[in-house]
Design a protein around this motif. Structure first.
Motif, PDB file in Angstrom:
ATOM      1  N   GLU A  40      35.385  89.870  28.654  1.00 16.94           N
ATOM      2  CA  GLU A  40      34.243  88.964  28.755  1.00 16.94           C
ATOM      3  C   GLU A  40      33.269  89.417  29.838  1.00 16.94           C
ATOM      4  N   LYS A  41      31.972  89.465  29.492  1.00 12.19           N
ATOM      5  CA  LYS A  41      30.958  89.860  30.460  1.00 12.19           C
ATOM      6  C   LYS A  41      30.754  88.752  31.492  1.00 12.19           C
ATOM      7  N   PRO A  42      30.274  89.112  32.694  1.00 15.84           N
ATOM      8  CA  PRO A  42      29.913  88.083  33.677  1.00 15.84           C
ATOM      9  C   PRO A  42      28.732  87.265  33.161  1.00 15.84           C
ATOM     10  N   PRO A  43      28.471  86.101  33.773  1.00  7.79           N
ATOM     11  CA  PRO A  43      27.304  85.312  33.375  1.00  7.79           C
ATOM     12  C   PRO A  43      26.033  86.140  33.430  1.00  7.79           C
ATOM     13  N   GLY A  44      25.135  85.925  32.469  1.00 17.38           N
ATOM     14  CA  GLY A  44      23.957  86.771  32.326  1.00 17.38           C
ATOM     15  C   GLY A  44      22.929  86.647  33.426  1.00 17.38           C
ATOM     16  N   ASP A  45      22.991  85.561  34.204  1.00 18.40           N
ATOM     17  CA  ASP A  45      21.976  85.359  35.231  1.00 18.40           C
ATOM     18  C   ASP A  45      22.377  85.936  36.583  1.00 18.40           C
ATOM     19  N   GLU A  46      23.499  86.642  36.644  1.00 19.57           N
ATOM     20  CA  GLU A  46      23.935  87.192  37.923  1.00 19.57           C
ATOM     21  C   GLU A  46      23.052  88.369  38.348  1.00 19.57           C
ATOM     22  N   LYS A  47      22.906  88.529  39.664  1.00 22.90           N
ATOM     23  CA  LYS A  47      22.008  89.550  40.199  1.00 22.90           C
ATOM     24  C   LYS A  47      22.781  90.812  40.557  1.00 22.90           C
TER      25      LYS A  47
END
Length: 238
Positions: A40-47
């Motif tokens: 699973e990818k990390p949340p898309g809004d992470e910097k």
């Protein structure tokens, strides 16, 4: 506090739980962060930069570092957090159950540390933090494979500390206890209550509290070969 000179940081298994909390801590401080994930990818809004990587595959590890280096420069902070469990009593544990956990938790850390150290030696600077577990220090029924792998990280870190000698490259271990993650949420209520009974703090830890210890070690130049338990006192410092 934002860092004046950003560092290139790579966190394995940074898509959730402790790894995600660690990645967020570095990103909030102004560092340039790359996280690896297997599923699973990390949340898309992470910097931060997210790179798919299975730490049991050396070629994928090398590619992840290449992407991090291309985007952020040489990796000078490595947090080896990727892990897996296959809990079973020894009499029911298959050899595959044992070796797969060793390959991810221990040999995976070897792969990423070996790749990181090459660049750190050239830079004459580096910080390596290995995420172990208090299970490595006091054991747990059904986790002979996991405990062996996590205990191996301690010997690995201390041997690497001696190898690196006077170079400004450190290697330390953080050993979380009961922490609110997907892994611990899978425990039965009976198991959870028994662990809480053994924890003087009387509560589970939060991933951010583990990130506190990791962030400290990533800035500490004279702490080397140490094992820092973050366990609410369950191990009383051991």
């Amino acid at each position: 506090m934002t860092r004046a000179t950003p560092r290139s940081v790579l966190v394995t298994g940074g898509n959730r739980g402790i790894g995600l909390a660690v990645a967020r801590r570095f990103a909030a401080a102004g560092d340039l962060v790359t996280v690896t994930y297997r599923g699973e990818k990390p949340p898309g809004d992470e910097k931060f930069l997210s790179v798919q990587c299975d730490v049991t595959d050396s070629q994928q590890v090398d590619q992840a570092f290449k992407e991090a280096e291309s985007a952020h420069g040489p990796v000078t902070v490595l947090v080896a957090n990727a892990g897996a469990t296959q809990d079973r009593l020894l009499v029911r544990m298959s050899e595959a159950d044992f070796t797969s956990v060793i390959d991810t938790n221990l040999t995976g850390a070897f792969r990423v540390a070996q790749r990181a150290v090459r660049g750190m030696i050239r830079e004459r600077h580096g910080r390596i933090v290995l995420i172990s577990s208090t299970t490595a220090l006091h054991g747990a029924p059904g986790q002979t494979n996991y405990a062996a792998a996590k205990a191996g990280l301690v010997g690995f870190a201390r041997s690497l500390t001696q190898e690196l000698g006077p170079r400004d490259i450190t290697c330390n271990v953080v050993a979380p206890g009961l922490t609110e993650t997907d892994m611990t949420r899978a425990l039965t209520e009976e198991q959870r209550q028994e662990l809480l009974r053994q924890t003087p703090a009387g509560r589970p830890g939060h991933p951010d509290e583990v990130a506190d210890a990791v962030a400290f070690l990533a800035g500490a130049g004279y702490v080397r070969g140490a094992v820092i338990p973050v366990d609410g006192g369950a191990g009383l410092g051991h």
